[in-house]
Design a protein around this motif. Structure first.
Motif, mmCIF file in Angstrom:
data_model
loop_
_atom_site.group_PDB
_atom_site.id
_atom_site.type_symbol
_atom_site.label_atom_id
_atom_site.label_comp_id
_atom_site.label_asym_id
_atom_site.label_seq_id
_atom_site.Cartn_x
_atom_site.Cartn_y
_atom_site.Cartn_z
ATOM 1 N N TYR A 259 -8.254 43.558 8.169
ATOM 2 C CA TYR A 259 -7.138 43.596 7.211
ATOM 3 C C TYR A 259 -6.120 42.484 7.465
ATOM 4 N N GLU B 115 -4.584 40.989 4.251
ATOM 5 C CA GLU B 115 -3.613 41.907 3.641
ATOM 6 C C GLU B 115 -2.314 41.875 4.427
ATOM 7 N N HIS C 241 -2.938 50.672 6.590
ATOM 8 C CA HIS C 241 -1.672 50.536 5.831
ATOM 9 C C HIS C 241 -0.470 50.865 6.701
ATOM 10 N N GLN C 242 -0.656 51.803 7.616
ATOM 11 C CA GLN C 242 0.460 52.186 8.499
ATOM 12 C C GLN C 242 0.826 51.035 9.443
ATOM 13 N N GLU D 27 2.617 48.405 7.433
ATOM 14 C CA GLU D 27 4.010 48.816 7.143
ATOM 15 C C GLU D 27 4.904 48.599 8.362
#
Ligand code: NOJ
Length: 763
Positions: free
Chosen positions: A528, A531, A487-488, A491
């Motif tokens: 990922y 995503e 997720h980092q 972001e």
């Protein structure tokens, strides 16, 4: 015979003072020369010629050199470079009969300069471009002392789970057969004995690409008509083009491994196809006959392989160990061994190695001062071919080409990879000399302040996949992972995207995912990356996907999110520059898919030239119960033959010269293709044929011709094809190759789905 040898010796002493003192000297009569040599060879020397080995644990360098000096090994593979090879040839020339070694390597899509992988080459639909890549590969390989390349790889496959689909030339038989022919010609040059020619060893005979479930090394079970019609022609095309060698596949065909398959080698290849060259097993494949369960032990494995017609055993232990005993016991005849030896000596003769064992190695004082020197590369040609291999799959509202004055955010773990862009089987191509997508975009932009980067997502974060990809020695992947949580990284990529005017996400597979042994059960973007794309889409910035992968991927969701999609495969040394050329419009894309893209794994096998079935699903008139998957949209995500351009083309109706075709005559089929857009561009006009009714059900269409045409804005050209009886032939249930009278349809289009058609009758 003796007279000839003496005359030959004198000739050689005059012309080749270096090695000539005692070796066998070739006259013009190959058969006579080989017969003379054979009768002077001991059984150990003969068996030695049947061994193609590499340096490794099984055979350390010293052992190889010792055996070469005893005349007990025939060829070496996996070593390249003149000075290194010279020492091996020196050893062979210390042997009693001074029979030279030959040197082989896996040169599949380039040697030092890497061209696009097989699928990329096929995407050019440009036989001259493919030939150019093979010619340069031959020049570079021979300049490094090599005599033989394990190429072309012509296995038809319709199952993208198979990692080796990347090496091949796509799903279509006609197309792969044409490429096979030009590649063999380009590799072998006008004369095999020329200094810049190498012997091609086509592979993997046969049907390797049809392994069940796309799982590597798995078995093949196939009807003979399907084999003859769809899978065998590319190998045959290589044979017809005069390929010097043929490598056998690992897999079992209808229960019998190719390595012990007498029908395949003796009956089909030798007798029916009249192949006169050399047959070579795959790596360790003679041994693996025991694993297959068709040989009790090594003795039986060697027996089966030599009897089936396997001339050379790759990474051999068993021929050496077992053939002397098998000969003594009478299980193998002297003639069977001699036949195999004759094939090896014949290859060396044709390669010019008896005339000069150092033909491609040259003299030490001519060795390149730096093997990796820039001037040994062919960058311009690599860039040219790579540009042609790129396939534009989507371009909403002409988001491409990009302007060079904006701020571009490049995202993705593959964007900066100079290793992955080379693809697997990248011979000795150096990642240091490769241009990544990031490098290419940086070169095009010129101004570093307008180029932003974020890694965004790793290729995989699955530890077992990583362990597989990075296992030492087996898979050339070297996948690196970023220690930060997914997720980092996403972001960070979103922040970078927000600062740019356009986002280019380079996503796909690491090269090791499309390799030998690398079959996949899923076809989505690993890790990922999906995503990441979703998050990038949410920024509202125009999003361009640059796909880098060795097989069709099921990227329906991702393509919906993206404004543009460019399929780049693994595009080689100059890949990054070529990709930037297309992204910024310095080159107008012209590649077309040589494979169908399934929407999901469950649709496999997915290929355009399927049979009609009793209840085809017709989009314009769907019935309740038809041949399809009810939980998936019908048809491919992208069809075979598809690819966009920055301009548009229109196609007229098809004109035929007649409504009937006499068997001795030719039918002309033509269309007018027009560039209706604003810039110059190339497209591929594709001709398909359908046999409407025959003794067995025939495909809904089959490619029979294609022409690539360049048109200026507003320009139009008449594209003419011709068809004759031969083009309409197929193998019937009794394997008779004939054209059956009746209705045929000619279908012409710029991809395999949108076609214009006309019927005619074969009389
Ligand atoms: C095994 C592969 O199947 C074949 O394609 C290759 O040429 C040999 N190894 C040698 O590397």
């Amino acid at each position: 015979m003796k007279m000839l040898t003496v005359i030959g010796l004198i000739t050689l002493l005059l012309s080749q003072p270096g090695w000539a003192q005692a070796g066998s000297v070739p006259g013009d009569d190959k058969a006579l020369f080989i017969a003379d040599l054979l009768q002077r060879m001991t059984i150990e020397e003969k068996i030695g010629q049947l061994r193609l080995n590499c340096i490794g644990q099984q055979m350390p360098q010293e052992t190889f050199l010792e055996e070469a000096a005893l005349g007990q090994v025939g060829g070496l593979f996996y070593v390249t470079g003149r000075s290194d090879l010279r020492a091996f040839q020196d050893a062979a020339l210390r042997s009693r009969l001074k029979i030279p070694l030959f040197f082989a390597y896996d040169v599949i899509h380039g040697h030092r300069t890497l061209f696009p992988i097989g699928l990329g080459l096929a995407s050019t639909w440009d036989v001259d471009a493919v030939a150019l890549s093979a010619r340069i590969a031959a020049k570079e390989a021979s300049a490094d002392g090599l005599d033989m390349v394990f190429s072309p790889m012509v296995d038809i496959t319709r199952d993208p789970r198979w990692g080796r689909m990347s090496e091949g030339l796509g799903e279509d038989t006609y197309m792969a057969s044409r490429y096979a022919q030009v590649m063999v010609n380009a590799l072998q040059g006008t004369k095999l004995g020329a200094v810049d020619s190498v012997m091609a060893s086509a592979k993997h005979f046969a049907l390797y690409g049809a392994a069940e479930g796309g799982r590597d090394y798995n078995s093949v079970d196939m009807s003979l008509p399907k084999m003859y019609q769809d899978y065998l022609p590319p190998y045959r095309s290589a044979v017809n083009a005069g390929v010097g060698a043929m490598m056998l596949t690992y897999v079992a065909i209808n229960g019998t491994p190719a390595t012990s398959n007498t029908w395949l080698i003796h009956d089909l290849l030798r007798k029916q196809w009249d192949f006169k060259g050399l047959t070579i097993s795959d790596f360790d494949a003679v041994n693996e006959l025991v694993t297959h369960g068709v040989a009790r032990d090594g003795r039986e494995a060697a027996l089966r392989a030599i009897k089936a017609g396997v001339n050379m055993s790759m990474t051999d232990t068993l021929y050496r160990k077992e053939l002397p005993g098998l000969l003594k016991s009478g299980d193998v005849s002297q003639e069977e061994i001699d036949d195999a030896v004759r094939a090896v000596l014949g290859a060396k003769y044709d390669l010019g190695l008896f005339a000069d064992p150092y033909l491609r190695i040259g003299a030490a004082h001519d060795d390149p001062p730096d093997n990796n020197a820039e001037d040994r590369l062919h960058r311009a040609q690599a860039r040219e071919v790579a540009r042609k291999s790129l396939v534009l799959l989507k371009n909403r509202a002409n988001v491409l080409p990009l302007k060079k004055d904006g701020v571009v955010a490049v995202v993705g773990a593959l964007a900066k990879s100079r290793l992955d862009i080379l693809g697997t089987w990248s011979s000795i191509g150096s990642p240091v000399q490769a241009v990544s997508v990031y490098d290419g975009i940086a070169n095009a932009l010129g101004d570093p302040s307008r180029l932003l980067y974020a890694r965004g997502a790793d290729i995989t974060d699955d530890q077992s996949v990583l362990t597989y990809l990075n296992q030492p020695g087996a898979n050339p992947s070297d996948v690196e992972v970023d220690p930060r949580p997914a997720h980092q990284m996403i972001e960070e990529a979103v922040k970078v995207a927000e600062q740019a005017e356009i986002v280019v996400a380079v996503v796909g597979e690491s090269r090791g995912m499309s390799y030998e042994g690398a079959s996949r059960a899923s076809l989505g973007l690993p890790g990922y990356q999906s995503e990441l794309i979703k998050a990038l889409k949410a920024t509202g910035k125009p999003l361009v996907l640059v796909l880098m992968n060795g097989r069709p991927l099921s990227v329906g969701k991702e393509q919906d999110a993206a404004d543009a999609v460019l399929e780049t495969w693994y595009s080689g040394t100059e890949g990054g520059n070529a990709i930037a050329d297309v992204l910024f419009g310095d080159y107008n894309p012209s590649g077309k898919l040589p494979v169908s893209f399934p929407r999901s794994v469950g649709q496999i096998p997915m290929y355009y030239n399927h049979l009609n079935t009793s209840r085809p699903h017709l989009l314009e008139n769907p019935r309740a119960v038809t041949s399809r998957y009810f939980d998936e949209a019908y048809g491919p995500l992208y069809p075979f033959g598809f690819g966009l351009s920055y301009t548009q083309f229109s196609l007229s109706d098809v004109t035929l010269t007649s409504k009937q075709l006499e068997r001795s005559e030719t039918l002309g089929a033509s269309v007018v293709v027009k560039n209706t857009g604003q810039r110059e561009g190339e497209t591929v006009v594709q001709l398909y044929v359908r046999d409407v009714s025959a003794s067995i059900s025939r495909p809904i269409k089959e490619l029979k011709g294609f022409q690539k045409v360049m048109l200026k804005p507003g320009e139009e050209k008449v594209i003419q094809f011709s068809l004759n009886e031969n083009d309409l032939k197929f193998y019937d249930a009794q394997l008779k190759h004939a054209a059956e009278s009746g209705e045929f349809r000619v279908l012409i289009g710029l991809d395999s789905q949108n076609v214009k058609e006309r019927s005619f009758e074969l009389l």
